[in-house]
Scaffold this motif. Sequence first.
Motif, mmCIF file in Angstrom:
data_model
loop_
_atom_site.group_PDB
_atom_site.id
_atom_site.type_symbol
_atom_site.label_atom_id
_atom_site.label_comp_id
_atom_site.label_asym_id
_atom_site.label_seq_id
_atom_site.Cartn_x
_atom_site.Cartn_y
_atom_site.Cartn_z
ATOM 1 N N GLY A 6 66.883 13.364 -61.787
ATOM 2 C CA GLY A 6 66.445 12.181 -62.512
ATOM 3 C C GLY A 6 66.843 10.888 -61.839
ATOM 4 O O GLY A 6 66.170 9.864 -61.985
ATOM 5 N N TYR A 7 67.967 10.936 -61.090
ATOM 6 C CA TYR A 7 68.486 9.738 -60.424
ATOM 7 C C TYR A 7 68.818 10.085 -58.974
ATOM 8 O O TYR A 7 69.999 10.175 -58.592
ATOM 9 N N VAL A 62 74.303 16.715 -69.042
ATOM 10 C CA VAL A 62 73.378 17.521 -68.232
ATOM 11 C C VAL A 62 74.122 18.047 -67.014
ATOM 12 O O VAL A 62 75.182 17.543 -66.630
ATOM 13 N N LYS A 101 76.981 1.245 -65.507
ATOM 14 C CA LYS A 101 76.900 2.076 -66.705
ATOM 15 C C LYS A 101 78.030 3.101 -66.724
ATOM 16 O O LYS A 101 78.433 3.626 -65.681
ATOM 17 N N GLU A 149 75.846 7.063 -70.237
ATOM 18 C CA GLU A 149 75.933 6.443 -71.564
ATOM 19 C C GLU A 149 74.563 6.406 -72.236
ATOM 20 O O GLU A 149 73.546 6.098 -71.615
ATOM 21 N N GLY A 150 74.566 6.773 -73.522
ATOM 22 C CA GLY A 150 73.335 6.795 -74.287
ATOM 23 C C GLY A 150 72.507 8.046 -74.115
ATOM 24 O O GLY A 150 71.442 8.174 -74.727
ATOM 25 N N ARG A 151 72.972 8.978 -73.282
ATOM 26 C CA ARG A 151 72.222 10.208 -73.018
ATOM 27 C C ARG A 151 73.097 11.422 -73.361
ATOM 28 O O ARG A 151 74.293 11.305 -73.576
ATOM 29 N N GLY A 152 72.499 12.595 -73.338
ATOM 30 C CA GLY A 152 73.241 13.825 -73.520
ATOM 31 C C GLY A 152 73.808 14.334 -72.209
ATOM 32 O O GLY A 152 73.438 13.875 -71.126
ATOM 33 N N GLN A 157 77.435 12.924 -68.073
ATOM 34 C CA GLN A 157 76.711 12.335 -69.208
ATOM 35 C C GLN A 157 76.670 10.826 -69.038
ATOM 36 O O GLN A 157 77.704 10.164 -69.116
ATOM 37 N N PHE A 165 70.845 15.830 -63.257
ATOM 38 C CA PHE A 165 71.101 14.385 -63.193
ATOM 39 C C PHE A 165 70.556 13.800 -61.894
ATOM 40 O O PHE A 165 69.899 12.740 -61.905
#
Length: 306
Positions: A296-297, A288, A240, A283-286, A281, A293
């Motif tokens: 979340g990951y 942060v 991604k 892809e497809g997200r804002g 950022q 990040f």
Amino acid sequence: MAKIVFMGTPDFAVPALRQLIAHHNVIGVVTQPDRPAGRNRQVQMSPVKRVALDAGIPVLQPEKIRRADSINELKQWTPDVYVVAAFGQILPQAVLDIPPYGSVNVHASLLPRWRGAAPIQAAIRAGDSETGITIMRMDAGLDTGPMLSKRAIPIAHDETGQTLHDKLCILGGELLIETLPAYLNGEIIPQPQDDSLATFAPRIEKEEGKIDWTQSAAQIERMIRAFTPWPGTWTFWNGKLLKILSGDVIDGTAEPGHVVDRGGRVAIGTASGLYVPARVQLEGRGGVSIDAFVRGYPAFIGTILV
């Protein structure tokens, strides 16, 4: 009051045009044709065209200014001088020579350093301590004409392409208005450029924003700032696209592209030093913070960016 035809297209050219409208007689504006822009690809007029129409100034939008029909249209106006700022097309000598006082250009560098289409980004990427505006009389070469005036400003340690653009476009309008009357009155002797000192800043292509982690962390950090907001900078993580929006450099070592934890900070290996991203950022997200990040990951640390 001088009669002027102004040639320009993007936001950078707007302050110069506004200054000319306030202090001189702008009898015509030449700008690029309306083109699709934005996510919806709707046809939009250039920023310069909007200002010209608001001021009731006639607008010419040649697809190719070098064509004979475009040159004939230009000759219908009888200005004292052309003023050019980021027009977007190369002007042939047949156009430059139409007005009696020739064509004056507002260029966003201290010539002869950074001739070409992208001097703002080039100065940041090179780590220059200063840049500025040069007002020059144009010839048929690429930013090779004799200089009328220059003014320098420092490049801040956190300067981006956008912030430096905003400073230089204002400075360009101010220096233009200071320079033009003296030039038209014959009080300025144009100074030739030293070609041996010339450097070049070619047009930037979108694909240049892909990060090469085998460069040094300092080079990568300057590139990320220079390419903000366009074309942006990115890498790939797990297939991604991941934009790197901002960050800093610290000492340390890791294999290029490897994401590591250094004292609780997320860092990325380069050829020399570590790059510490601050905002990213996916892809497809804002955009942060890197901390958000990684929350979340969490598997991000220990992976390889390509």
